[in-house]
Write an enzyme that holds these catalytic residues in place. Structure first.
Site, PDB file in Angstrom:
ATOM      1  N   ASP A  26      -1.103   6.006  -2.469  1.00 42.89           N
ATOM      2  CA  ASP A  26      -0.061   5.895  -1.423  1.00 42.89           C
ATOM      3  C   ASP A  26       1.386   6.079  -1.915  1.00 42.89           C
ATOM      4  OD1 ASP A  26      -2.390   5.235  -0.134  1.00 42.89           O
ATOM      5  OD2 ASP A  26      -1.751   3.273   0.566  1.00 42.89           O
ATOM      6  N   GLU A  74      -1.989   6.292   3.075  1.00 47.36           N
ATOM      7  CA  GLU A  74      -2.316   5.405   4.197  1.00 47.36           C
ATOM      8  C   GLU A  74      -1.667   5.966   5.451  1.00 47.36           C
ATOM      9  OE1 GLU A  74      -1.021   1.302   3.830  1.00 47.36           O
ATOM     10  OE2 GLU A  74      -1.690   0.808   5.851  1.00 47.36           O
ATOM     11  N   LYS A 128      -6.495   7.655   4.492  1.00 49.59           N
ATOM     12  CA  LYS A 128      -7.221   6.407   4.799  1.00 49.59           C
ATOM     13  C   LYS A 128      -6.486   5.608   5.871  1.00 49.59           C
ATOM     14  CE  LYS A 128      -5.057   4.091   0.822  1.00 49.59           C
ATOM     15  NZ  LYS A 128      -4.359   2.970   1.439  1.00 49.59           N
ATOM     16  N   LYS A 131      -6.213  -0.326   3.984  1.00 50.79           N
ATOM     17  CA  LYS A 131      -5.547  -0.573   2.712  1.00 50.79           C
ATOM     18  C   LYS A 131      -6.401  -0.030   1.563  1.00 50.79           C
ATOM     19  CE  LYS A 131      -2.391  -2.789   5.020  1.00 50.79           C
ATOM     20  NZ  LYS A 131      -1.316  -1.941   5.572  1.00 50.79           N
ATOM     21  N   VAL A 156       1.259   2.416  -5.165  1.00 47.47           N
ATOM     22  CA  VAL A 156       1.865   1.282  -4.451  1.00 47.47           C
ATOM     23  C   VAL A 156       1.018   0.882  -3.246  1.00 47.47           C
ATOM     24  CG1 VAL A 156       4.175   1.920  -5.192  1.00 47.47           C
ATOM     25  CG2 VAL A 156       3.318   2.809  -3.014  1.00 47.47           C
ATOM     26  N   THR A 157       1.203  -0.368  -2.792  1.00 50.27           N
ATOM     27  CA  THR A 157       1.810  -1.442  -3.547  1.00 50.27           C
ATOM     28  C   THR A 157       0.696  -2.179  -4.284  1.00 50.27           C
ATOM     29  OG1 THR A 157       1.672  -2.984  -1.671  1.00 50.27           O
ATOM     30  CG2 THR A 157       3.734  -1.759  -1.929  1.00 50.27           C
ATOM     31  N   CYS A 161      -2.487  -2.157  -1.320  1.00 50.14           N
ATOM     32  CA  CYS A 161      -3.460  -1.051  -1.329  1.00 50.14           C
ATOM     33  C   CYS A 161      -4.065  -0.795  -2.706  1.00 50.14           C
ATOM     34  CB  CYS A 161      -2.820   0.205  -0.764  1.00 50.14           C
ATOM     35  SG  CYS A 161      -2.518   0.031   1.014  1.00 50.14           S
ATOM     36  N   GLN A 201      -9.945 -13.981 -16.123  1.00 48.63           N
ATOM     37  CA  GLN A 201     -11.370 -14.328 -16.105  1.00 48.63           C
ATOM     38  C   GLN A 201     -12.230 -13.233 -16.732  1.00 48.63           C
ATOM     39  OE1 GLN A 201     -12.722 -16.369 -12.383  1.00 48.63           O
ATOM     40  NE2 GLN A 201     -10.721 -15.698 -11.627  1.00 48.63           N
TER      41      GLN A 201
HETATM   42  N1  TIU Z   1      -0.049   1.229   0.448  1.00 52.77           N
HETATM   43  C1  TIU Z   1       0.093  -0.064   0.718  1.00 52.77           C
HETATM   44  O1  TIU Z   1       0.119  -0.898  -0.157  1.00 52.77           O
HETATM   45  N2  TIU Z   1       0.289  -0.427   2.052  1.00 52.77           N
HETATM   46  C2  TIU Z   1       0.975  -1.528   2.456  1.00 52.77           C
HETATM   47  O2  TIU Z   1       1.006  -1.850   3.623  1.00 52.77           O
HETATM   48  N3  TIU Z   1       1.653  -2.201   1.493  1.00 52.77           N
HETATM   49  C3  TIU Z   1       2.472  -3.278   1.651  1.00 52.77           C
HETATM   50  O3  TIU Z   1       2.899  -3.831   0.657  1.00 52.77           O
HETATM   51  N4  TIU Z   1       2.787  -3.694   2.855  1.00 52.77           N
END
Ligand code: TIU
Length: 219
Positions: A26, A74, A128, A131, A156-157, A161, A201
């Site tokens: 993303d 996304e 997609k 997430k 990200v993030t 995702c 872990q």
């Molecule tokens: N790509 C992704 O992480 N989508 C999000 O909505 N990330 C947020 O941090 N909101």
């Protein structure tokens, strides 16, 4: 035989580059440029924008080594028929007009990947609605067909995702190495926690390392 070894947490990560995919999650303008989905959710996009050069270096080296490269985005169909009401309720900017077009809608300027990381011909792009990159996509069948066993994950993030995708991949039997400085969250506290949640872990979801350590292992 897995011939490449990376210094990683919680212990060395080994992989065969022929059975490994670089997965870039993303890196869209909607998350890395002003006026997109990230900002609409109330975030400062400085951290997501700042990793672009690092991800670019990793992408260029992966291309040189003929690794399988997968980009994800996304987003939703223009008629939003693939947008769950439950998601829209908590992210109500989706589909609204912004300076880069309709937010998180396929085909809009903001939905596409930033210039520096644009996919090249032959690279896989997974669109997609959720997430995770496995949910309602052809990712698993592509990985299976290519005999992929390991994923190097950037993007990200980190806590949203990237994490969802790593968790989905882990349950499906893939070994994931997340690049700590090749991923970003809007808040450094989320970044720190997300890294720890992967490698804690005994590597509960996978491994983490730096982009440089991964690049060193490719040489
Ligand atoms: N790509 C992704 O992480 N989508 C999000 O909505 N990330 C947020 O941090 N909101």
């Amino acid at each position: 035989m897995r011939k490449n070894v990376v210094d990683a947490k919680p212990f060395e990560f080994d992989y065969d580059p022929n059975k490994t995919a670089l997965v870039i999650i993303d890196m869209q303008r909607d998350f890395c440029a002003p006026g997109g989905f990230g900002e609409a959710l109330g975030n400062d996009i400085t951290p997501t924008k700042s990793i672009i050069p690092t991800v670019q270096k990793v992408l260029e080296e992966a291309r040189k080594h003929h690794m399988t490269i997968i980009h994800t985005r996304e987003g939703h169909k223009p008629d939003l028929s693939d947008l769950e009401p439950a998601k829209l309720r908590r992210s109500d900017s989706i589909g609204k007009k912004g300076p880069m077009g309709r937010i998180l809608v396929r085909g809009e300027y903001g939905h596409d990947i930033v210039d520096e990381l644009q996919p090249m011909k032959g690279e896989i792009v997974i669109d997609k609605p959720g997430k995770g990159a496995f949910y309602k996509t052809r990712l698993q069948s592509i990985l299976k067909k290519k005999g992929i066993e390991s994923l190097i994950v950037c993007g990200v993030t980190t806590h949203v995702c990237v994490h969802t995708t790593i968790r989905e991949a882990n349950d499906r039997g893939y070994e994931c190495l997340m690049l700590e400085d090749g991923t970003a969250a809007f808040d450094p506290r989320d970044q720190e926690a997300a890294i720890r949640m992967v490698n804690q872990q005994g590597g509960i979801f996978g491994w983490t390392t730096s982009a440089n350590a991964f690049l060193k292992s490719l040489k």
